[in-house]
Design an enzyme around this catalytic site. Structure first.
Site, PDB file in Angstrom:
ATOM      1  N   GLY A   1       8.111  24.323  93.959  1.00  0.00           N
ATOM      2  CA  GLY A   1       9.006  24.744  92.670  1.00  0.00           C
ATOM      3  C   GLY A   1       8.004  25.249  91.563  1.00  0.00           C
ATOM      4  O   GLY A   1       8.437  26.158  90.750  1.00  0.00           O
TER       5      GLY A   1
ATOM      6  N   GLU B   1       8.424  28.879  92.084  1.00  0.00           N
ATOM      7  CA  GLU B   1       9.771  29.154  91.983  1.00  0.00           C
ATOM      8  C   GLU B   1       9.832  29.332  90.274  1.00  0.00           C
ATOM      9  O   GLU B   1      10.690  30.155  89.739  1.00  0.00           O
ATOM     10  CB  GLU B   1      10.610  28.124  92.253  1.00  0.00           C
ATOM     11  CG  GLU B   1      10.943  28.426  93.940  1.00  0.00           C
ATOM     12  CD  GLU B   1      11.806  27.000  94.411  1.00  0.00           C
ATOM     13  OE1 GLU B   1      11.279  25.730  94.286  1.00  0.00           O
ATOM     14  OE2 GLU B   1      12.695  27.382  95.313  1.00  0.00           O
TER      15      GLU B   1
ATOM     16  N   ALA C   1       7.817  20.733  92.760  1.00  0.00           N
ATOM     17  CA  ALA C   1       8.640  19.574  92.154  1.00  0.00           C
ATOM     18  C   ALA C   1       7.741  18.339  92.280  1.00  0.00           C
ATOM     19  O   ALA C   1       6.852  18.278  93.047  1.00  0.00           O
ATOM     20  CB  ALA C   1       9.859  19.462  92.950  1.00  0.00           C
TER      21      ALA C   1
ATOM     22  N   GLU D   1       7.292  23.693 101.144  1.00  0.00           N
ATOM     23  CA  GLU D   1       8.429  22.840 101.222  1.00  0.00           C
ATOM     24  C   GLU D   1       8.633  22.265 102.602  1.00  0.00           C
ATOM     25  O   GLU D   1       9.161  21.209 103.173  1.00  0.00           O
ATOM     26  CB  GLU D   1       9.715  23.235 100.695  1.00  0.00           C
ATOM     27  CG  GLU D   1       9.606  23.242  99.145  1.00  0.00           C
ATOM     28  CD  GLU D   1       8.961  24.301  98.619  1.00  0.00           C
ATOM     29  OE1 GLU D   1       8.226  25.141  98.970  1.00  0.00           O
ATOM     30  OE2 GLU D   1       9.345  24.863  97.381  1.00  0.00           O
TER      31      GLU D   1
HETATM   32  N1  3HC Z   1       4.569  15.640  93.418  1.00  0.00           N
HETATM   33  C1  3HC Z   1       4.172  14.474  92.930  1.00  0.00           C
HETATM   34  N2  3HC Z   1       2.535  14.149  93.315  1.00  0.00           N
HETATM   35  C2  3HC Z   1       1.969  15.150  93.819  1.00  0.00           C
HETATM   36  C3  3HC Z   1       2.379  16.324  94.369  1.00  0.00           C
HETATM   37  C4  3HC Z   1       3.616  16.628  93.909  1.00  0.00           C
HETATM   38  N3  3HC Z   1       4.242  17.797  94.072  1.00  0.00           N
HETATM   39  N4  3HC Z   1       1.577  17.124  94.551  1.00  0.00           N
HETATM   40  C5  3HC Z   1       0.245  16.198  94.536  1.00  0.00           C
HETATM   41  N5  3HC Z   1       0.593  15.070  94.130  1.00  0.00           N
HETATM   42  C6  3HC Z   1      -0.446  14.054  93.877  1.00  0.00           C
HETATM   43  C7  3HC Z   1      -1.036  13.252  95.242  1.00  0.00           C
HETATM   44  O1  3HC Z   1      -0.030  12.429  95.629  1.00  0.00           O
HETATM   45  C8  3HC Z   1      -2.181  12.651  94.572  1.00  0.00           C
HETATM   46  O2  3HC Z   1      -1.782  11.422  93.853  1.00  0.00           O
HETATM   47  P1  3HC Z   1      -2.882  10.284  93.932  1.00  0.00           P
HETATM   48  O3  3HC Z   1      -4.118  10.795  93.360  1.00  0.00           O
HETATM   49  O4  3HC Z   1      -2.194   9.183  93.398  1.00  0.00           O
HETATM   50  O5  3HC Z   1      -3.318  10.164  95.466  1.00  0.00           O
HETATM   51  C9  3HC Z   1      -2.599  13.779  93.540  1.00  0.00           C
HETATM   52  O6  3HC Z   1      -1.380  14.378  93.297  1.00  0.00           O
HETATM   53  C10 3HC Z   1      -3.579  14.536  93.937  1.00  0.00           C
HETATM   54  O7  3HC Z   1      -3.211  15.292  95.180  1.00  0.00           O
HETATM   55  P2  3HC Z   1      -4.197  15.927  96.151  1.00  0.00           P
HETATM   56  O8  3HC Z   1      -4.976  14.521  96.607  1.00  0.00           O
HETATM   57  O9  3HC Z   1      -3.435  16.266  97.483  1.00  0.00           O
HETATM   58  O10 3HC Z   1      -5.184  16.588  95.670  1.00  0.00           O
HETATM   59  P3  3HC Z   1      -5.748  18.093  96.167  1.00  0.00           P
HETATM   60  O11 3HC Z   1      -6.615  18.862  95.155  1.00  0.00           O
HETATM   61  O12 3HC Z   1      -6.440  17.627  97.457  1.00  0.00           O
HETATM   62  O13 3HC Z   1      -4.717  19.026  96.521  1.00  0.00           O
HETATM   63  C11 3HC Z   1      -2.402  20.215  96.044  1.00  0.00           C
HETATM   64  C12 3HC Z   1      -3.814  19.554  95.447  1.00  0.00           C
HETATM   65  C13 3HC Z   1      -2.870  21.446  96.962  1.00  0.00           C
HETATM   66  C14 3HC Z   1      -1.490  20.870  94.994  1.00  0.00           C
HETATM   67  C15 3HC Z   1      -1.872  19.129  97.227  1.00  0.00           C
HETATM   68  O14 3HC Z   1      -1.640  17.967  96.161  1.00  0.00           O
HETATM   69  C16 3HC Z   1      -0.409  19.694  97.566  1.00  0.00           C
HETATM   70  O15 3HC Z   1      -0.344  20.284  98.371  1.00  0.00           O
HETATM   71  N6  3HC Z   1       0.367  19.362  97.006  1.00  0.00           N
HETATM   72  C17 3HC Z   1       1.975  19.152  97.445  1.00  0.00           C
HETATM   73  C18 3HC Z   1       2.384  20.624  96.957  1.00  0.00           C
HETATM   74  C19 3HC Z   1       3.830  20.557  97.650  1.00  0.00           C
HETATM   75  O16 3HC Z   1       4.286  20.322  98.750  1.00  0.00           O
HETATM   76  N7  3HC Z   1       4.872  21.211  96.725  1.00  0.00           N
HETATM   77  C20 3HC Z   1       6.354  21.421  96.977  1.00  0.00           C
HETATM   78  C21 3HC Z   1       6.783  20.253  96.590  1.00  0.00           C
HETATM   79  S1  3HC Z   1       8.668  20.351  96.889  1.00  0.00           S
HETATM   80  C22 3HC Z   1       9.238  21.605  95.928  1.00  0.00           C
HETATM   81  O17 3HC Z   1       8.634  21.976  95.025  1.00  0.00           O
HETATM   82  C23 3HC Z   1      10.698  21.512  95.969  1.00  0.00           C
HETATM   83  C24 3HC Z   1      11.055  22.622  95.329  1.00  0.00           C
HETATM   84  O18 3HC Z   1      11.493  23.710  95.906  1.00  0.00           O
HETATM   85  C25 3HC Z   1      12.521  22.296  94.603  1.00  0.00           C
END
Ligand code: 3HC
Ligand code: NAI
Length: 696
Positions: free
Chosen positions: A101, A104, A62, A124
């Site tokens: 997400g 999902e 998400a 998450e």
């Molecule tokens: N939402 C918004 N922005 C995100 C994001 C997300 N889910 N994931 C990454 N970004 C952004 C980062 O903030 C960063 O932004 P910036 O360039 O402005 O600093 C950019 O994307 C690149 O991210 P990274 O620097 O972390 O890039 P990497 O290549 O090192 O890593 C990744 C990529 C492994 C995908 C890592 O970004 C990550 O782990 N992201 C989060 C994943 C996550 O937590 N997903 C779950 C979200 S909650 C959810 O899905 C709820 C659902 O169940 C309803």
């Protein structure tokens, strides 16, 4: 440009998600995706559907930026349900990282084909929430309760092959992912295969005594910690709902628990840290400086820090040249590196053949001249200005033209050290944290003449080493040790006023710190900070009360853990216990200082310690030492064991309200005005009703 591209190829609808950099499922992506899928579902010329992510990844989750803002329909759970409801075979083609997400959406798809390098997971829990779009209900139906709980509670992604093994993925391909997905659904359509939905899968995986036992075991363990971190226990509750309730009721349970967790201060803090960690590496110098590539690192001094820095560099694929004073010292350094690698092997992080390979990239020498090919040279010799100044001059004399020179000093003035150099623009502070092969934080200390290129090169090195770089200006102790000194000073003042080291340590652990300040000093060695205390003695304001307990312990050669005695007594296996002799010594010191002891509650200890950190941190920002308050949160969490779930001291101060911190400082100042001087920035923000986050 639209974030969803849809194209029909020979009766197959191909839907591409395009929302760089990670294809996060923002509102625009969600609405475009569900519309494209439903349109394809109703088209007569479409027999099957493929969804994939453009660029580097399938959606990584998400859009975290949207959390905390009013939700806009269609929500992700609804999007997943509507994708699943389509009456034509639909396959998710997964590459990169299908996370949260994103996973999902894949699980709501009827089939999943993954690139062999793809990784799938539910991170998450790291954001303080359970998966909230059906993940907690569909995953156990596909791969069973144990695997589902492992994935969701660890937050760690797994590879495509493991995902296929546990039933999360149907097919793994080495290349040609989208073509393989098209061929896969075409075959299903040709065979008129019935649509397969995860919600209808695997009742046999959910039933039975085994699932109940698995849930009970985790529940018992996690409920105790749910006051601090609710999400893990809520994840188990969601999975329990998957076992006991029908799918729709399970989804409703997930929705309720997801919303509760999302609204919790812990989730707000963890999301803050997620973005703070990424923002920290955005140094102003990166807009003008360019990083030189680093293949070989030189290290001078192979003690505790130098050897661990060498190990970290080797493990990240660099060649390393380590220089020591003598063959005997080199042998000691080799022993430390050997021990670090052996520990990695016993933790399953390294293999024997890989260790041999890494050690073949290590050269050890007593000649500074061996550093002539190094792209960066880091000194980690004794914390003594004269020794360090001589060593950095020697480093410059042998370094190649564009090599960066760095000091791992904890406190010394980088500008002063650099003054001895012909090219001070190449000189920078690189403050690693112990153990340097494990700790993620790296303070990059930028001197008044350090060039943007040198800074950019150090940021590049940090990334290569898997560390989080934080920019610091020059001051005594840089960001972390300077705030740490104010924190310890507040704790010392409480010792004079009647608290004991044991009570303070317990109170700070209760607050969530990994360790209390006194056990932490025992761990690093009281002798390490003794020279600094002696150095500051002459410049100390004589009117300030001084607690000389740590000095008195040093005089008794009670240096902490390493000598078996410090603030605590340590048994043969290193277990600490309070010591009556230390309490008697403290009584004497209090009497000498003319202080009266009084009782302390945990809450007062925590308030004073936190206020001291925030007040000093605010000064650090106002002096331009740190770029932004969120950098301080990153430093405290990754360098000093501050609880991540509180978001760091600045985020927690914002949550409490700056006026309440300021009012505490003013109250403490009534009895101790010399120590409790409010930071003007803190006072300004509090008066305006602003928060530190306004400066991020
Ligand atoms: N939402 C918004 N922005 C995100 C994001 C997300 N889910 N994931 C990454 N970004 C952004 C980062 O903030 C960063 O932004 P910036 O360039 O402005 O600093 C950019 O994307 C690149 O991210 P990274 O620097 O972390 O890039 P990497 O290549 O090192 O890593 C990744 C990529 C492994 C995908 C890592 O970004 C990550 O782990 N992201 C989060 C994943 C996550 O937590 N997903 C779950 C979200 S909650 C959810 O899905 C709820 C659902 O169940 C309803
Ligand atoms: P240490 O005493 O374990 O190691 C210092 C090493 O430097 C010794 O092995 C010594 O032989 C070597 N050395 C001294 N002069 C030398 C020279 N001229 N040429 C080559 N080698 C020389 O010290 P430690 O703990 O590793 O600290 C090193 C530096 O790292 C200090 O500046 C310290 O402040 C800093 N630091 C220490 C941390 C810690 O927790 N120990 C944390 C962060 C920084």
């Amino acid at each position: 440009m639209s974030k969803i591209a849809a194209e029909v190829r020979d009766g197959i609808q191909i839907i591409a998600i395009s929302n760089p950099p990670v294809n996060a499922l923002s509102h625009e992506v969600r609405s475009g995706l569900v519309e494209a899928v439903e349109r394809a579902g109703s088209r007569r010329d479409v027999a099957a559907i493929v969804i994939y992510g453009e660029g580097r990844t399938f959606p990584a989750g998400a859009d975290i930026r949207e959390f905390g803002t009013p939700p806009v329909a269609p929500w992700l759970p609804e999007v997943c349900n509507r994708i699943e409801a389509v009456e034509k075979p639909l396959v998710a083609a997964i590459h990169g990282t299908a996370l949260g997400g994103g996973l999902e959406v894949a699980l709501a798809s009827h089939y999943r084909i993954a690139d062999s390098k793809a990784r799938l997971g539910f991170p998450e829990v790291n954001l303080g929430i359970p998966p909230g779009a059906g993940g907690t209900q569909r995953t156990p139906r596909l791969c069973g309760v144990e695997h589902a709980l492992d994935l969701m509670l660890s937050g760690k992604p797994i590879g495509a092959a493991s995902a296929a093994e546990i039933g999360l993925v149907d097919k793994v391909v080495d290349d040609g992912l989208v073509a393989a997905a098209i061929a896969f659904v075409r075959e299903l359509a040709r065979d008129a295969a019935p649509v397969r939905r995860s919600r209808d899968a695997g009742r046999e995986l959910l039933d039975g005594i085994k699932a109940a036992a698995s849930i009970r075991k985790r529940k018992d363990r996690l409920e105790a910690q749910s006051r601090v971190l609710p999400a893990p226990a809520r994840i188990v509750e969601c999975v329990e709902a998957a076992v006991n309730l029908d799918f729709e009721d399970g989804l409703a349970t997930e929705r309720r628990l997801f919303s509760d967790c999302l609204a919790s201060p812990q989730s707000s803090a963890l999301r803050h840290v997620f973005f703070a960690e990424r923002k920290a590496s955005k140094f102003p110098e990166l807009s003008t400086g360019s990083a030189h590539s680093i293949r070989e690192a030189g290290i001078v001094g192979g003690g505790t820090m130098g050897s661990a820095i060498a190990a970290a560099c080797l493990q990240s694929g660099l060649k390393v040249v380590l220089v020591e004073r003598s063959e005997a010292q080199l042998e000691k350094a080799a022993g430390i590196i050997e021990r670090i690698f052996s520990e990695s092997i016993s933790r399953g992080k390294l293999t024997e053949p890989r260790k041999t390979e890494l050690l073949s990239s290590l050269e050890m020498s007593v000649e500074c001249g061996s550093l002539g090919k190094s792209d960066i040279i880091v000194e980690a010799v004794f914390e003594d200005f004269a020794v360090k100044r001589r060593v950095v001059a020697e480093m410059e004399a042998v370094a190649k033209r564009d090599a960066v020179l760095a000091s791992n000093t904890s406190y010394l003035d980088i500008d002063e050290l650099g003054r001895a150099l012909a090219k001070p623009e190449k000189f920078v502070g690189l403050h690693f944290f112990a153990p340097a092969n494990i700790m993620k934080l790296l303070e990059v200390v930028v001197g008044d003449r350090t060039s943007p290129d040198a800074v950019a090169t150090c940021v590049g090195l940090a990334k290569k080493l898997g560390k989080i770089p934080v920019r610091s200006g020059v001051c005594d102790g840089f960001i972390g040790n300077r705030i740490g000194a104010a924190y310890r000073e507040a704790c010392d003042q409480m010792l004079l006023d009647g608290a004991t080291p044991y009570l303070i340590d317990e109170a700070m652990r209760d607050f969530g710190m990994r360790m209390g300040p006194f056990e932490s000093m025992d761990l690093s060695g009281l002798d390490i900070s003794w020279p600094r205390r002696k150095r500051l003695k002459s410049v100390r304001d004589r009117r300030l009360r001084y607690c000389r307990l740590a000095d008195a312990l040093c005089e008794l050669t009670r240096f902490g853990r390493k000598s078996g005695r410090g603030f605590y007594l340590y048994d043969d296996i290193g277990r600490p216990r309070p010591d009556g002799d230390v309490l008697s010594l403290l009584e004497d010191i209090r009497a000498e200082a003319g202080c009266q002891g009084r009782p302390f509650e945990f809450s007062e200890i925590q308030n004073r310690a936190h206020a001291a950190m925030v007040n000093e941190a605010s000064k650090v920002i106002e002096e331009g030492i740190a770029c932004r308050p969120s950098d301080i949160d990153v430093v405290e969490i990754h360098g000093y064991g501050y609880p991540r779930w509180r978001g760091g001291p600045m985020k927690y101060a914002d949550d409490l309200g700056l006026e309440s911190i300021l009012s505490n400082i003013r109250i403490f100042g009534e009895t101790d005005p010399l120590f409790w001087v409010p930071s003007p920035l803190l006072a300004k923000l509090a008066d305006r009703g602003s928060a530190f986050s306004d400066l991020n």
